[in-house]
Enzyme design. Structure first.
Site, short mmCIF file in Angstrom:
data_model
loop_
_atom_site.label_atom_id
_atom_site.label_comp_id
_atom_site.label_asym_id
_atom_site.label_seq_id
_atom_site.Cartn_x
_atom_site.Cartn_y
_atom_site.Cartn_z
N GLU A 123 84.94 60.71 97.57
CA GLU A 123 85.17 59.37 97.02
C GLU A 123 85.97 59.47 95.73
O GLU A 123 85.94 60.53 95.09
CB GLU A 123 83.83 58.69 96.75
CG GLU A 123 83.10 59.31 95.57
CD GLU A 123 81.59 59.10 95.58
OE1 GLU A 123 80.95 59.50 96.57
OE2 GLU A 123 81.08 58.58 94.59
N LYS A 125 87.09 59.51 91.94
CA LYS A 125 86.41 59.72 90.66
C LYS A 125 86.96 58.67 89.70
O LYS A 125 88.13 58.73 89.33
CB LYS A 125 86.68 61.13 90.14
CG LYS A 125 85.97 61.41 88.84
CD LYS A 125 86.07 62.90 88.51
CE LYS A 125 85.22 63.25 87.30
NZ LYS A 125 85.64 62.57 86.08
N ASP A 127 87.77 56.65 86.41
CA ASP A 127 87.95 57.04 85.01
C ASP A 127 87.40 55.95 84.10
O ASP A 127 88.15 55.14 83.57
CB ASP A 127 89.45 57.28 84.76
CG ASP A 127 89.67 58.06 83.49
OD1 ASP A 127 88.68 58.52 82.88
OD2 ASP A 127 90.84 58.22 83.09
N GLU A 181 79.88 53.97 87.53
CA GLU A 181 80.91 53.97 86.50
C GLU A 181 81.31 52.55 86.14
O GLU A 181 81.59 51.73 87.03
CB GLU A 181 82.13 54.73 87.05
CG GLU A 181 83.01 55.33 85.99
CD GLU A 181 82.49 56.67 85.46
OE1 GLU A 181 81.36 57.08 85.82
OE2 GLU A 181 83.22 57.29 84.67
N TYR A 233 77.47 55.00 92.44
CA TYR A 233 77.72 56.21 93.24
C TYR A 233 76.56 57.20 93.22
O TYR A 233 76.65 58.27 93.83
CB TYR A 233 79.01 56.90 92.80
CG TYR A 233 79.11 57.18 91.31
CD1 TYR A 233 78.24 58.03 90.67
CD2 TYR A 233 80.13 56.58 90.57
CE1 TYR A 233 78.35 58.27 89.32
CE2 TYR A 233 80.24 56.82 89.21
CZ TYR A 233 79.35 57.66 88.59
OH TYR A 233 79.46 57.90 87.26
N LYS A 321 90.01 67.46 90.51
CA LYS A 321 90.81 66.67 89.58
C LYS A 321 92.27 66.59 90.02
O LYS A 321 92.81 67.53 90.60
CB LYS A 321 90.77 67.31 88.17
CG LYS A 321 89.37 67.44 87.59
CD LYS A 321 88.69 66.12 87.31
CE LYS A 321 88.99 65.59 85.94
NZ LYS A 321 88.36 66.32 84.85
N CYS A 425 94.10 85.20 56.75
CA CYS A 425 93.63 83.84 57.00
C CYS A 425 94.39 82.88 56.09
O CYS A 425 94.44 83.09 54.87
CB CYS A 425 92.13 83.78 56.71
SG CYS A 425 91.50 82.10 56.68
N CYS A 428 91.50 81.35 53.42
CA CYS A 428 90.82 82.13 52.37
C CYS A 428 91.54 83.44 52.07
O CYS A 428 91.12 84.19 51.20
CB CYS A 428 89.38 82.41 52.78
SG CYS A 428 89.24 83.62 54.12
N CYS A 443 89.62 85.58 61.25
CA CYS A 443 89.45 85.69 59.80
C CYS A 443 88.14 86.41 59.57
O CYS A 443 87.13 86.10 60.20
CB CYS A 443 89.42 84.29 59.21
SG CYS A 443 88.58 84.19 57.63
N CYS A 449 84.64 81.89 53.82
CA CYS A 449 85.88 81.17 54.12
C CYS A 449 85.53 79.70 54.27
O CYS A 449 84.70 79.33 55.10
CB CYS A 449 86.50 81.70 55.42
SG CYS A 449 87.89 80.70 55.99
#
Ligand code: IVH
Length: 700
Positions: A123, A125, A127, A181, A233, A321, A425, A428, A443, A449
């Site tokens: 089915e 999906k 959004d 949904e 669902y 997806k 880094c 720092c 780092c 840091c």
């Protein structure tokens, strides 16, 4: 609409503009802090903030009482009540290719020890955002958002304005939680944005954000003006079964008056699933609502029950997806960000571009090699093309994940110079070291840091960790900057050391300071899984933290075992490795964390401030093996090893890979060898597979 340039802004314009910015930033803060789903990206937020400040500097008398420059992050959580889901709301694992779908099917069959085909539903999906609606005796009693899956926000009054959600049910089970949904159709989204724009109100960047913003209105009469819809669902708590199959259960929900998706179809092979996926994908643009993939679910509910779930996702379902959306734009600069574990991550600063409906101005560049055009094994990617500031690059995003750079257009390259990855880094200036075989440079500054400190603390207060109301990213940054908090324990001594100063801090007052300090106090009591996740141990995500917590159950037991464990040897190490979902890399990382002086000290001072709640494995009422340590060995013929292990864990047993004096039961299948011998010599109780299955049948 273009922003009015500051040099021609009149006083009236400025007043209106400050009101607009305050409202826009308020919405963005709410989305960021309370939805965990930013409605705009950081750069866009910073741009609003800068414009607000500039206008305030030009017209100081117009500075608003509620000016965003006075706020430190969002106000503490809103007026929504929290609701604990009786049955957790799960999320889904992802598949991205036909191979992934075949693997999913193979995994399901292997777990069930079934060679024959399995029937699935497929089915769209949707959004949108998931919602759980509870009915008792046919009456809608409450509706709650997903939240962290365990606790959501009560949005009952709002849900009553969503079409596709009936207020009363006839002939339904006495208790029924329907899950689905909430979404906004494309046409409704466009009409809403047109209205918002006309009224000078916030314009939403996509239908999902519009649906989320509309459902989460404190004033339900506003929700009523926003056309929201719902597809059912799934379900949560249930007093009697709906049906024997997924498809029939959904049909049943439809007969109660819920909207269900008409494109739901039965498929009896992975090929048929992929075929339906293609069919749905072909109709995607004309459906009238946004979808981002296709969900596959085992149709037989008895098989779903056997398959069960991992900590946050079911074994019986997966989301396939749709491919990522892409766009080309100019890479303006490459910055280096320092993460919570010290990792130096290159970030692409992009000329803003719309990718799949969302404006993107930042993307990840992963690591040094990725920029050079090499993968983790040193082979060429993008045919070896490197990426340089000033280049034209292809950006893509799939779902909610951070945008990435896929390719670079060399025909548009002029005199750009190769990127040189830093050796220290940038925050720092400690050495940044890239261990042999590792992709990332780190780092070495740890808590000294400032960047690492802030990131570790942000993680510590994040939603799946301590989740303290009113203590979000902005507040953590402000408190670290003020020198009030340097490590997690400092949060719990804030009241004692800086309580008074807090009330006087810009944007705060007695009330908000008291609220925050109370919220911190309330979190001194913390479940073990949240604490383990909050520690920020490399490779330990929230579901692994839950696995560890369920296994060791108490902080004392967990800490003792981690201190005892030596990498790659001994009982404590074996026990750790035998936990479902814990591999050698994670195990080594956890052990290392507890054997490193800096992190040990951090933990000891933190734990002294807390009261840690034990985590109990799922309800095992009357289970004969609750709390026992079990080992499975040999070939099992009726269930797979994975299912046997899940059964035992579901009944509250700990499953280990190795026999020791602590083992209570060994289940020995055919061809059991050295483990059986060792168990016999230690006097451990031994069972056959049939005896084991008979035992669990009794407990049903
Ligand atoms: S089933 C255990 N079916 O996708 C079953 N979810 O990425 C849980 N979603 O949290 C979900 N359409 O919010 C299912 N047809 C569908 C869906 C769907 C959208 C959402 C849902 C879930 C998320 C997981």
């Amino acid at each position: 609409m273009e922003d009015i340039p500051l040099n021609v802004l009149t006083k009236d314009d400025a007043r209106a503009e400050l009101a607009r910015l305050s409202s826009l930033m308020g919405d963005a803060e709410l989305a960021y802090y309370q939805d965990d789903s930013p409605s705009i990206d950081d750069a866009a937020y910073d741009a609003l903030k800068a414009r607000n400040q500039a206008i305030e500097r030009l017209f100081p008398s117009l500075k608003r009482e509620d000016s965003p420059s006075q706020r430190v992050g969002a106000a503490p959580a809103s007026g929504f009540g929290k609701i604990r889901h009786e049955v957790p709301m799960l999320s889904l694992g992802n598949a991205f290719s036909s191979e992934d779908v075949e693997e999913f099917d193979a995994r399901v069959r292997k777990f069930l020890s079934l060679d024959s085909g399995i029937t699935y539903t497929a089915e769209p999906k949707i959004d949108g955002l998931s919602l759980s609606v509870r009915y008792e005796k046919g009456v809608l009693v409450y509706a709650a958002t997903r939240g962290d899956g365990e606790v959501g926000e009560g949005v009952t009054a709002n849900a009553k304005h969503v079409s596709g959600i009936p207020h009363h049910l006839e002939n339904a089970p006495e208790v029924l939680e329907v899950r689905g949904e909430v979404y906004m159709a494309d046409s409704a989204f466009e009409a809403l944005n047109a209205r918002q724009q006309k009224a000078g109100e916030k314009v939403f960047s996509n239908p999902r954000n519009a649906a989320a913003g509309s459902l989460r209105q404190l004033d339900a009469s506003i929700t009523a003006t926003r056309p929201l819809a719902f597809f059912a669902y799934a379900w949560g708590a249930l007093s009697s079964p709906l049906a024997e199959t997924q498809l029939n259960a959904i049909e049943q929900l439809h007969s109660f008056g819920f909207a269900t998706n008409p494109m739901t179809k039965l498929c009896d092979s992975p090929e048929a699933l992929v075929q339906h996926y293609k069919n749905i994908e072909a109709q995607r643009a004309t459906l009238g609502y946004d979808i981002d993939g296709v969900v596959y679910k085992v149709n037989d509910l008895a098989l779903q029950a056997r398959l069960g779930m991992r900590s946050t996702t079911p074994r019986w379902a997966i989301a396939h997806k749709f491919p990522a959306e892409t766009a080309w734009t100019r890479l303006e600069a490459i910055d280096i960000q320092v993460g919570r574990t010290g990792a130096l991550s290159p970030v692409a600063r992009l000329h803003p571009v719309t990718v799949g409906g969302v404006v993107v101005s930042n993307a990840t560049l992963h690591n040094e090699d990725y920029i050079k055009g090499l993968d983790s094994k040193g082979s060429a990617i993008r045919e070896g093309r490197d990426i340089r500031a000033g280049d034209w690059v292809e950006v893509y995003r799939a779902g909610d994940v951070i945008p990435k750079i896929r390719d670079v257009d060399l025909s548009k390259r002029e005199n750009q110079v190769p990127f040189v990855f830093p050796k220290v880094c940038p925050v720092c200036e400690s050495d940044a070291i890239r261990e042999p075989g590792e992709a990332v440079a780190r780092c070495t500054g740890e808590f000294s840091c400032e960047a690492q400190r802030i990131e570790k603390l942000k993680h510590f207060v994040s939603r799946q960790a301590f989740d303290i109301d009113g203590l979000g990213v902005k507040q953590v940054e402000a408190f670290v900057e003020a020198g009030w908090i340097a490590e997690p324990a400092g949060i719990f001594t804030l009241s004692q050391n800086h309580g008074e100063a807090l009330a006087k801090l810009e944007g705060w007052g007695e009330k908000s300071a008291t609220n925050l300090l109370n919220a911190i106090e309330a979190r001194r009591i913390i479940p073990l899984n949240r604490l383990i996740f909050a520690l920020g141990i490399r490779h330990v995500g929230d579901s692994s933290a839950m696995m560890l917590a369920r296994h060791y159950q108490s902080w004392m037991a967990f800490e003792k075992a981690m201190i005892e464990a030596q990498p790659h040897e001994g009982e404590a190490w074996d026990e750790l490795n035998a936990i479902d979902g814990v591999g050698a890399v994670m195990a080594a990382s956890v052990v290392d964390f507890f054997h490193t002086e800096l992190t040990r000290e951090m933990v000891v001072t933190l734990v002294a401030q807390l009261s840690i709640e034990d985590v109990h494995p799922p309800d095992t009422g009357g289970s004969p093996v609750a709390g026992k340590t079990m080992v499975f060995t040999g070939t099992l013929s009726k269930v797979s090893r994975a299912e046997a292990k899940a059964q035992a864990e579901g009944l509250g047993a700990k499953v280990s890979g190795a026999i020791s004096a602590k083992t209570d039961i060994l289940v020995a299948g055919k061809k059991a060898g050295s483990k059986l011998k060792k168990a016999e010599s230690l006097g451990v109780q031994v069972m056959t597979e049939d005896e084991w299955l008979a035992l669990i049948a009794e407990t049903r």
